[in-house]
Design an enzyme around this catalytic site. Sequence first.
Site, mmCIF file in Angstrom:
data_model
loop_
_atom_site.group_PDB
_atom_site.id
_atom_site.type_symbol
_atom_site.label_atom_id
_atom_site.label_comp_id
_atom_site.label_asym_id
_atom_site.label_seq_id
_atom_site.Cartn_x
_atom_site.Cartn_y
_atom_site.Cartn_z
ATOM 1 N N LYS A 253 8.946 -6.831 -19.580
ATOM 2 C CA LYS A 253 7.669 -6.524 -20.229
ATOM 3 C C LYS A 253 7.560 -7.181 -21.603
ATOM 4 C CE LYS A 253 7.051 -2.088 -17.840
ATOM 5 N NZ LYS A 253 6.989 -0.609 -17.979
ATOM 6 N N THR B 125 3.492 -4.962 -5.092
ATOM 7 C CA THR B 125 4.876 -4.858 -4.638
ATOM 8 C C THR B 125 5.796 -5.225 -5.803
ATOM 9 O OG1 THR B 125 5.216 -7.182 -3.993
ATOM 10 C CG2 THR B 125 4.079 -5.762 -2.413
ATOM 11 N N VAL C 183 0.848 -1.198 0.000
ATOM 12 C CA VAL C 183 0.000 0.000 0.000
ATOM 13 C C VAL C 183 0.885 1.251 0.000
ATOM 14 C CG1 VAL C 183 -2.116 -0.949 0.933
ATOM 15 C CG2 VAL C 183 -0.296 -0.326 2.498
ATOM 16 N N LEU D 240 -2.715 0.894 -19.576
ATOM 17 C CA LEU D 240 -3.068 0.649 -20.987
ATOM 18 C C LEU D 240 -3.519 -0.796 -21.182
ATOM 19 C CD1 LEU D 240 -0.112 2.454 -22.813
ATOM 20 C CD2 LEU D 240 -2.435 3.300 -22.444
ATOM 21 N N GLY E 107 3.136 6.068 -13.779
ATOM 22 C CA GLY E 107 2.428 6.952 -12.854
ATOM 23 C C GLY E 107 1.487 6.163 -11.964
#
Length: 824
Positions: free
Chosen positions: A691, A564, A482, A622, A806
Amino acid sequence: MKVLKFGGTSVGSAENINKVIAILNQQSQDTAIAVVVSAVGGITDKLLEAGNLACQKNLEYNQKYDTIWSIHNSVIEGLFPTTQNNEALRKQQDELRDLVSEKLNDLKQLLNGIYLINELSPKTLDKLLSFGETLSSTIIYHTLKSRAGDVVLKNSQELILTDSTFNNATVNFEVTNKNITDFFSKNTSPIVLLPGFISKSIHGEITTLGRGGSDYTAAIIAAAMEVEELQIWTDVSGMYTTNPKLVKQASPIEQLSYQEAVELSHFGAKVLYPPTVMPVLKKKIPIIIKNTLDPEAVGTTITKQVTPSGNSPIKGISNIENVALLTLQGNGMVGVPGFSKRLFETLAQEKINIILITQSSSEHTICFGISQNDAQRAKEAIDAIFEYEISLQKIDPIVVETDLSIIAVIGDKMKNHQGISGKMFSTLGKNNVNIRAIAQGASERNISAVIHKNDVKKALNSLHEQFFEIKTKQINLFITGVGNVGERLIEQIKQQKAYVKEQFKINLRITGLSNSRTMVVNDDGINLKHWKTELENGEKASLQNFFEHAKALNLRNSVFIDITANEAVSNIYGQYLKESISVIACNKIACSGNIEYYNELKALSRQYNASFLFETNVGAGLPVIDTLNHLITSGDKINTIQAVLSGSLNFIFNNFNTDTTFYDVVKQAQEEGYTEPDPRIDLSGIDVARKILILARESGHQIELSELESDSFLTENANNSDSVDDFFETLKADEAYYQGLYKSAQEHNSQLKFVAEFNDGKAKVGLQEIPEGHPFYNLEGKDNIVMFYTQRYPEQPLIIKGAGAGADVTASGLFADIIRIANN
């Protein structure tokens, strides 16, 4: 005339008895009433405990007796308070106490006798238990009479005649009905008070009517007098759609048929005892269940004819606990008559009640449910009766499964509605509730399923949600991590909770929160206005304990969310999936680590019907992975993927020029949260490599991270730096090198972009000079872009473009995954 019965809670205190008296005074104004009362709440159990202790020669029976005396004395003092030195009240209190003390002295002598002879026979037990109703009716009668009430106390033993089957006597209705009609035909008082539960045998001995005996007493009187209605007053506002202790959304049922009420009562609805219905059933006398503590509540009306309401025929969902499932099976049973007869005769001889029966059409198996307390006795008796067949291996020894419960969906008109059983079993299946056996009668009034006891709460909640609520699906979220993104996700859930519930019928509830220090889990949901305080005051954080909490709660539609970058957290995903708890991973490690683990998680997701989603692994908010999956599912084939997948690197190279230093731009990106606290993770290209690896795997290719080609643009000093501070020092020292990269791109009229590519089964990442006119050239800020070249998009690619970094957009990506699971 009406008959009113008040249960133990209704007469369990002076306050409640005063409420009872108010109800009696109000109802007796319109018609004559017969009032049946139970023992004061908890007294029957205490009498039984005292008797057993005395029988065991345990002197603690005296303490139980003192408790019984104290409880009744407290009730008397509450009904006749003497705090204001009212002499009349004091006298009434003393007189009633003396009267009750006489009866309690008789009780004490009986307990002493049990202690001396070291025996508690069924006959003596009935005499012992009869004190409860005798005492309560005496107290209520004298209280009513003292308040100028025209009331008669009639001993039920003078009316209800039974055989000598102690503890559960059989009523002689011919004599009993005559006794009742004769008495009430001569009675002139508007209120007749009677103790419930107790009766008398043909030999003049005290007997009792068994479990639910006070309800039965009231029903016997109601049927004999053919009264206007029978009212059962208790501590809840009627029979509920399901157990309100397990399902907070449960609500009272306004109308039930006799048959529906019997089914619900049989399957655990303890408000009404099934035999109660029988005496009034033939006479078509309505039964009304009311709440003594809330007399204005509508309650439940039970009649022969029920006015249809709504589209669903389901009236309630109930359950029986502590069930054992016994299975008789074997090839020698097929086509051989008599097995069922011998089986059920054996159980009847052992006085074992069968709750549920199911048999396969092949006749290979007979399965039946009984009380778990009877399981061992049943097994021994059945194995003995079939000893010969077992020795010849024609059948197997009886198989016993324990720790089970039965849930039942109940309604009169279910057979006229298609798909009820389908909805029931699909709902249980989606929540991974394993069904051990199923039973459904030809009337389709009851569809029953045997499940593990640990799944009862989840099963009742999910079925209630399906059949009774406005199709609102509750999602229980367990969030670990968190920090920046986690806080934004919680804020988005708090902000959108009402909108999502209203528009999409999805009720989002955060049930667990954890950071690296503390954790908090709340079955009722965490208050999102004060979640930081609750978390701060929570228990010490533990990955395993957090999982164990989620597993123990066993809530429907549970989702574990990992926000995390911790490998230990990613290693626990499998445990959640095996408990049918869906997993949403912001953490990239699981999907970009060992290929075997990635494949295992995918397989577990399918096996346990639990989603495994990780949209935010690539492109933050996205819909990159979602789009890729849709392409693959629809039969398209991925040829090439080209992408700029690091919002932080794009931000850095979009802001780096001859007027700035590379150090300053990287420092700015770190401070504004575009990079990890350790920027080396971003600038090394490992994040981008992970990714493109994930996209390659989602495209169907079995590739390891070590197989990717990575072209680092950092200097050797930067790659070998020992700390973040050392890394930043190398950026200052090697500024000329980084300026050289920029100038080279300018000379070629190009932009620097860190590009990931996948083509022909191979993947690579590295810094490239992108020429003007290329889709990557004008990529601004922290945006990401992915281009899919496929069989359907061979020349003009399918392009996804937008903010790829972001906290807010990443949280929104997680939010979207939550909604995907809710809509599944």
